[in-house]
Motif scaffolding. Structure first.
Motif, PDB file in Angstrom:
ATOM      1  N   ILE A 187      32.526  41.733  27.253  1.00  0.00           N
ATOM      2  CA  ILE A 187      33.791  42.103  27.875  1.00  0.00           C
ATOM      3  C   ILE A 187      34.093  43.398  28.090  1.00  0.00           C
ATOM      4  CG2 ILE A 187      35.894  42.438  28.515  1.00  0.00           C
ATOM      5  CD1 ILE A 187      35.410  39.064  27.900  1.00  0.00           C
ATOM      6  N   TYR A 188      33.846  43.895  26.608  1.00  0.00           N
ATOM      7  CA  TYR A 188      33.935  45.795  26.684  1.00  0.00           C
ATOM      8  C   TYR A 188      33.769  46.914  28.266  1.00  0.00           C
ATOM      9  CZ  TYR A 188      35.667  50.191  24.515  1.00  0.00           C
ATOM     10  OH  TYR A 188      36.848  50.906  24.477  1.00  0.00           O
ATOM     11  N   PRO A 189      32.685  46.799  28.461  1.00  0.00           N
ATOM     12  CA  PRO A 189      32.433  47.892  29.143  1.00  0.00           C
ATOM     13  C   PRO A 189      32.911  48.014  30.404  1.00  0.00           C
ATOM     14  CG  PRO A 189      30.036  46.841  28.178  1.00  0.00           C
ATOM     15  CD  PRO A 189      31.601  45.731  27.660  1.00  0.00           C
ATOM     16  N   PHE A 190      33.248  46.006  30.952  1.00  0.00           N
ATOM     17  CA  PHE A 190      34.041  45.691  31.955  1.00  0.00           C
ATOM     18  C   PHE A 190      35.528  47.361  32.365  1.00  0.00           C
ATOM     19  CE2 PHE A 190      30.349  42.301  32.159  1.00  0.00           C
ATOM     20  CZ  PHE A 190      30.302  43.240  33.402  1.00  0.00           C
ATOM     21  N   ILE A 191      36.351  46.291  30.957  1.00  0.00           N
ATOM     22  CA  ILE A 191      37.271  47.087  30.407  1.00  0.00           C
ATOM     23  C   ILE A 191      36.863  48.662  30.900  1.00  0.00           C
ATOM     24  CG2 ILE A 191      39.255  46.686  29.161  1.00  0.00           C
ATOM     25  CD1 ILE A 191      38.346  44.298  27.698  1.00  0.00           C
ATOM     26  N   VAL A 192      36.598  49.040  30.115  1.00  0.00           N
ATOM     27  CA  VAL A 192      36.292  49.954  30.200  1.00  0.00           C
ATOM     28  C   VAL A 192      35.937  50.537  31.733  1.00  0.00           C
ATOM     29  CG1 VAL A 192      33.986  52.115  29.641  1.00  0.00           C
ATOM     30  CG2 VAL A 192      35.434  50.852  28.616  1.00  0.00           C
ATOM     31  N   ILE A 193      35.117  50.299  32.694  1.00  0.00           N
ATOM     32  CA  ILE A 193      34.691  50.765  34.321  1.00  0.00           C
ATOM     33  C   ILE A 193      36.756  50.624  34.704  1.00  0.00           C
ATOM     34  CG2 ILE A 193      34.824  49.523  35.603  1.00  0.00           C
ATOM     35  CD1 ILE A 193      31.418  49.370  34.156  1.00  0.00           C
ATOM     36  N   PHE A 194      37.453  49.367  33.904  1.00  0.00           N
ATOM     37  CA  PHE A 194      38.794  49.326  34.654  1.00  0.00           C
ATOM     38  C   PHE A 194      39.697  50.308  34.603  1.00  0.00           C
ATOM     39  CE2 PHE A 194      37.711  44.602  35.147  1.00  0.00           C
ATOM     40  CZ  PHE A 194      37.238  44.361  37.086  1.00  0.00           C
ATOM     41  N   ILE A 195      39.418  50.912  33.288  1.00  0.00           N
ATOM     42  CA  ILE A 195      40.303  52.104  32.793  1.00  0.00           C
ATOM     43  C   ILE A 195      40.050  53.247  33.475  1.00  0.00           C
ATOM     44  CG2 ILE A 195      40.868  53.345  30.705  1.00  0.00           C
ATOM     45  CD1 ILE A 195      40.398  50.968  29.393  1.00  0.00           C
ATOM     46  N   ILE A 196      38.642  53.958  33.198  1.00  0.00           N
ATOM     47  CA  ILE A 196      38.156  54.953  33.823  1.00  0.00           C
ATOM     48  C   ILE A 196      38.366  54.982  35.868  1.00  0.00           C
ATOM     49  CG2 ILE A 196      35.481  56.214  34.584  1.00  0.00           C
ATOM     50  CD1 ILE A 196      34.768  55.038  31.958  1.00  0.00           C
ATOM     51  N   ASP A 197      37.458  53.992  36.403  1.00  0.00           N
ATOM     52  CA  ASP A 197      37.639  53.979  37.266  1.00  0.00           C
ATOM     53  C   ASP A 197      38.745  54.114  38.305  1.00  0.00           C
ATOM     54  OD1 ASP A 197      35.800  54.595  39.979  1.00  0.00           O
ATOM     55  OD2 ASP A 197      34.810  52.352  40.122  1.00  0.00           O
ATOM     56  N   LYS A 198      38.600  54.336  39.597  1.00  0.00           N
ATOM     57  CA  LYS A 198      39.665  54.635  40.607  1.00  0.00           C
ATOM     58  C   LYS A 198      39.702  53.460  41.394  1.00  0.00           C
ATOM     59  CE  LYS A 198      42.610  56.855  38.720  1.00  0.00           C
ATOM     60  NZ  LYS A 198      43.702  56.869  37.765  1.00  0.00           N
ATOM     61  N   VAL A 199      38.348  52.984  42.014  1.00  0.00           N
ATOM     62  CA  VAL A 199      38.117  52.470  43.000  1.00  0.00           C
ATOM     63  C   VAL A 199      38.721  50.682  42.949  1.00  0.00           C
ATOM     64  CG1 VAL A 199      36.299  51.684  44.339  1.00  0.00           C
ATOM     65  CG2 VAL A 199      36.298  53.963  43.543  1.00  0.00           C
TER      66      VAL A 199
END
Length: 105
Positions: A37-49
């Motif tokens: 699950i962690y990569p998806f959490i990182v994407i939500f933290i980084i991305d503004k889309v």
């Protein structure tokens, strides 16, 4: 970035994702669930889309994500990697506890 802020953030992310991963591993009985699950959490933290844009405007969303990832500062990468280390450590800890006979939930 202040070095004290960096050190506190590293410890905070490690402990945060270790704790969340440990609890999820106990409840779901899946050892590496937080590591997946962690990569998806990182994407939500980084991305503004918005999440919907990944399905509707895929090309734009993934280009924006790639641009945001490549523009991360080294301190941000270190902080995010410490969170990943916490997620991996929770999986290893649960695995060792189960091997030693402890049953959780």
């Amino acid at each position: 970035m202040n070095i004290a802020f960096l050190l506190i953030s590293i410890v905070l992310f490690f402990v945060l994702f270790f704790g969340i991963g440990f609890i999820l591993n106990m409840i779901l009985r899946m050892t590496w669930v937080m590591t997946v699950i962690y990569p998806f959490i990182v994407i939500f933290i980084i991305d503004k889309v918005r999440v919907l844009d990944y399905f509707v405007k895929s090309k734009y969303a993934f280009q924006e994500l790639g641009q945001r990832i490549t523009s991360l500062a080294s301190a941000d990468i270190i902080i995010l990697l410490s969170g990943l280390a916490g997620a991996i450590a929770s999986g290893i800890t649960i695995k060792l506890l189960r091997k030693k006979g402890y049953q959780m939930f």
